[in-house]
Design an enzyme around this catalytic site. Structure first.
Site, PDB file in Angstrom:
ATOM      1  N   CYS A 169      26.076 -11.858  -3.003  1.00  0.00           N
ATOM      2  CA  CYS A 169      25.645 -10.835  -1.832  1.00  0.00           C
ATOM      3  C   CYS A 169      24.957 -11.749  -1.058  1.00  0.00           C
ATOM      4  O   CYS A 169      24.471 -13.147  -0.840  1.00  0.00           O
ATOM      5  CB  CYS A 169      24.617  -9.952  -2.923  1.00  0.00           C
ATOM      6  SG  CYS A 169      23.840  -9.498  -1.132  1.00  0.00           S
ATOM      7  N   PHE A 313      -3.712  -0.515   6.726  1.00  0.00           N
ATOM      8  CA  PHE A 313      -2.286  -0.296   5.916  1.00  0.00           C
ATOM      9  C   PHE A 313      -2.436  -2.782   5.262  1.00  0.00           C
ATOM     10  O   PHE A 313      -1.068  -3.012   5.525  1.00  0.00           O
ATOM     11  CB  PHE A 313      -0.811  -0.092   6.112  1.00  0.00           C
ATOM     12  CG  PHE A 313      -1.147   1.886   6.174  1.00  0.00           C
ATOM     13  CD1 PHE A 313      -1.100   2.150   5.207  1.00  0.00           C
ATOM     14  CD2 PHE A 313      -1.624   1.360   7.901  1.00  0.00           C
ATOM     15  CE1 PHE A 313      -1.661   3.969   5.798  1.00  0.00           C
ATOM     16  CE2 PHE A 313      -1.930   2.722   7.822  1.00  0.00           C
ATOM     17  CZ  PHE A 313      -1.492   3.479   7.053  1.00  0.00           C
ATOM     18  N   ASN A 318      -1.148 -10.149   5.340  1.00  0.00           N
ATOM     19  CA  ASN A 318      -0.274 -10.435   5.725  1.00  0.00           C
ATOM     20  C   ASN A 318      -0.845 -10.816   7.584  1.00  0.00           C
ATOM     21  O   ASN A 318      -0.176 -11.941   7.969  1.00  0.00           O
ATOM     22  CB  ASN A 318       1.079  -9.612   5.691  1.00  0.00           C
ATOM     23  CG  ASN A 318       2.187 -10.306   6.114  1.00  0.00           C
ATOM     24  OD1 ASN A 318       2.587 -11.564   5.964  1.00  0.00           O
ATOM     25  ND2 ASN A 318       2.701  -9.703   7.179  1.00  0.00           N
ATOM     26  N   ASP A 361      -8.838   5.372   0.627  1.00  0.00           N
ATOM     27  CA  ASP A 361      -7.969   6.605   1.380  1.00  0.00           C
ATOM     28  C   ASP A 361      -8.366   6.612   2.481  1.00  0.00           C
ATOM     29  O   ASP A 361      -8.604   6.747   2.800  1.00  0.00           O
ATOM     30  CB  ASP A 361      -8.382   8.252   0.955  1.00  0.00           C
ATOM     31  CG  ASP A 361      -7.143   9.187   0.544  1.00  0.00           C
ATOM     32  OD1 ASP A 361      -6.286   8.913   1.782  1.00  0.00           O
ATOM     33  OD2 ASP A 361      -7.552  10.061   0.679  1.00  0.00           O
ATOM     34  N   CYS A 407       7.907   0.941  11.039  1.00  0.00           N
ATOM     35  CA  CYS A 407       9.558   0.587   9.962  1.00  0.00           C
ATOM     36  C   CYS A 407      10.257   1.954  10.087  1.00  0.00           C
ATOM     37  O   CYS A 407      11.691   1.955  10.039  1.00  0.00           O
ATOM     38  CB  CYS A 407       9.092  -0.168   8.490  1.00  0.00           C
ATOM     39  SG  CYS A 407       8.538   1.480   7.573  1.00  0.00           S
TER      40      CYS A 407
END
Length: 451
Positions: A169, A313, A318, A361, A407
């Site tokens: 790959c 999120f 990150n 949540d 995304c």
């Protein structure tokens, strides 16, 4: 009362037909028109004259298979991967990289225009990175084909449920992408070869055991199979894990003891950060592009020592921890308790005292005590479904600047419409980031400011 018999479908035309490709769909199929009806043809590019045969016909559109390119596009290139025509892992290797970026920019533009009815005041230059061997995360299928006495390891075929028969790959990190045949031989020699349907791949950076393989085992492995996996891990310096059930069942098999110095990690050198993660944790697929994206996001958000910043999120930190190097205080919120724990560990490991993390949540975030003081600036990086219900309430936090990492252009456009048309934000800028070269996946970023 008699049943109405089903109408028999007309047989498909068998002779090749010539057509001109007018445009691309969002899943990279060329669009031609035959007698006014759209035909979607895999492996073609706009402007090309092709010969195709029909493979399916529907009421509103048809599907065709490419037979020959009579007049190629100037943007057509020879795919690097020998499996490109079969494997569904990539869909754009036949298009030169610069044109791939232009196509993704058009997808973002069209989504913002048609779905969101919004347009940025300026377009950001596209962010690009490595074209090959960039995937540090992946999920390979595995299947023993009894009729052919063949072991397959790879991705699914284009538009089909079967696994492609790969030998290598080109987009997977070379540690794994160049060892597909070795993986096939490994599983083929196991007693449980028909009970290993999946291998999850996670690649860290720069140390022994920097690559982890998680084998999904549908039954308990015997001593022979355990020994084969351990020998394979030792030979190639791989971490080997087993997953007999859900993610909570993942356990380390090799090495038997994993020293802290051998944990999976990636670095963010500009912020003096080392980020630890487990092989099943969500991390960005493209490590080099991730660093570029973080720099870009922070430049847009422009955190200052007096700022209180919210990172929604946040995953394992990150964006949160780089933000904490610049801002006065950062609050990271994530729905996955395990990722929040990882974020706290990373904050402690890197000596960062001004970042706090909460598992919550996100749809109920305004009812949380940590949201009460408000924020100057907000960064959010939601999943493909976007963050509409959250975006509806973001203005309550009082942020003057929002950076949205997306995304999925469609949900970004929808959420941007909410911010712009309902809450008085301006869409200052937007642009694409090539996180997944040779695919139709579009990663993008947008900056919003309050009027």
């Amino acid at each position: 009362m008699t049943r109405r018999s089903k109408r028999k479908r007309k047989p498909l035309p068998t002779e090749p037909i010539q057509a001109v490709i007018e445009s691309l769909t969002h899943d990279a199929r060329g669009v031609a028109r035959v007698d006014g009806k759209a035909v979607f043809i895999e492996g073609t590019l706009p402007g090309e004259v092709v010969m195709f045969t029909y493979v399916d016909q529907h009421k509103r559109y048809d599907e065709g298979q490419l037979v020959e390119v009579l007049q190629p596009s100037v943007h057509r290139v020879e795919p690097r991967c020998v499996h490109f025509s079969v494997c569904g892992g990539c869909s754009l290797q036949h298009m030169e990289p610069a044109e791939q970026i232009h196509a993704k920019q058009r997808m973002l533009h069209d989504s913002l225009t048609h779905i969101g009815k919004v347009m940025p005041e300026s377009w950001l230059p596209p962010l690009t990175g490595p074209q090959w061997g960039y995937r540090h995360k992946g999920r390979l299928g595995a299947k023993y084909v009894l009729k052919k006495s063949t072991m397959l390891v790879g991705f699914r075929e284009k538009r089909g449920p079967l696994l492609a028969q790969l030998t290598r790959c080109e987009v997977l990190h070379p540690a794994v992408g160049e060892r597909i045949m070795e993986l096939r031989a490994l599983i083929d020699g196991m007693h449980a070869r028909q009970e290993i349907p999946q291998i999850e791949v996670a690649v860290g950076e720069g140390r022994r055991y920097a690559t982890a393989l998680v084998f999904r085992n549908m039954l308990t492995l015997d001593e022979h199979d355990i020994a084969r996996l351990c020998e394979f891990g030792e030979q190639y310096d791989f971490q080997i894990y087993l997953q007999p059930a859900g993610y909570e069942s993942v356990t380390l098999l090799w090495p038997t003891v994993l020293k802290s110095s051998a944990r999976l990690s990636y670095s963010l050198p500009e912020y003096d950060l080392e980020m630890f993660f487990l092989p099943t944790d969500f991390t960005q697929v493209n490590a080099e592009m991730n660093r570029t994206m973080i720099n870009h996001a922070l430049a847009l958000l422009d955190p200052q020592p007096e700022d209180r910043v919210l990172d929604l999120f946040c995953g394992l930190g990150n964006f949160t921890l780089p933000l904490a190097r610049r801002a006065g205080q950062v609050v990271g919120v994530e729905g996955d308790e395990k990722l929040v724990q990882r974020a706290r560990e990373n904050a402690s490991h890197n000596g960062i005292p001004n970042a706090e993390f909460h598992a919550a949540d996100l749809n109920l975030m305004m009812d949380s005590t940590w949201a009460g003081r408000g924020f100057n600036k907000i960064l959010l990086d939601p999943p493909r479904t976007g963050a509409l219900e959250i975006v509806k309430r973001l203005p309550e936090l009082g942020a003057s600047r929002i950076v949205y990492v997306s995304c999925n252009p469609a949900t970004l456009a929808r959420d941007a419409a909410e911010l712009v048309h309902q809450h008085g934000y301006r869409m200052i800028s937007a642009g694409v980031m090539d996180m997944f070269p040779h695919t139709t996946h579009v990663e993008s970023i947008a900056l919003f400011e309050k009027y």
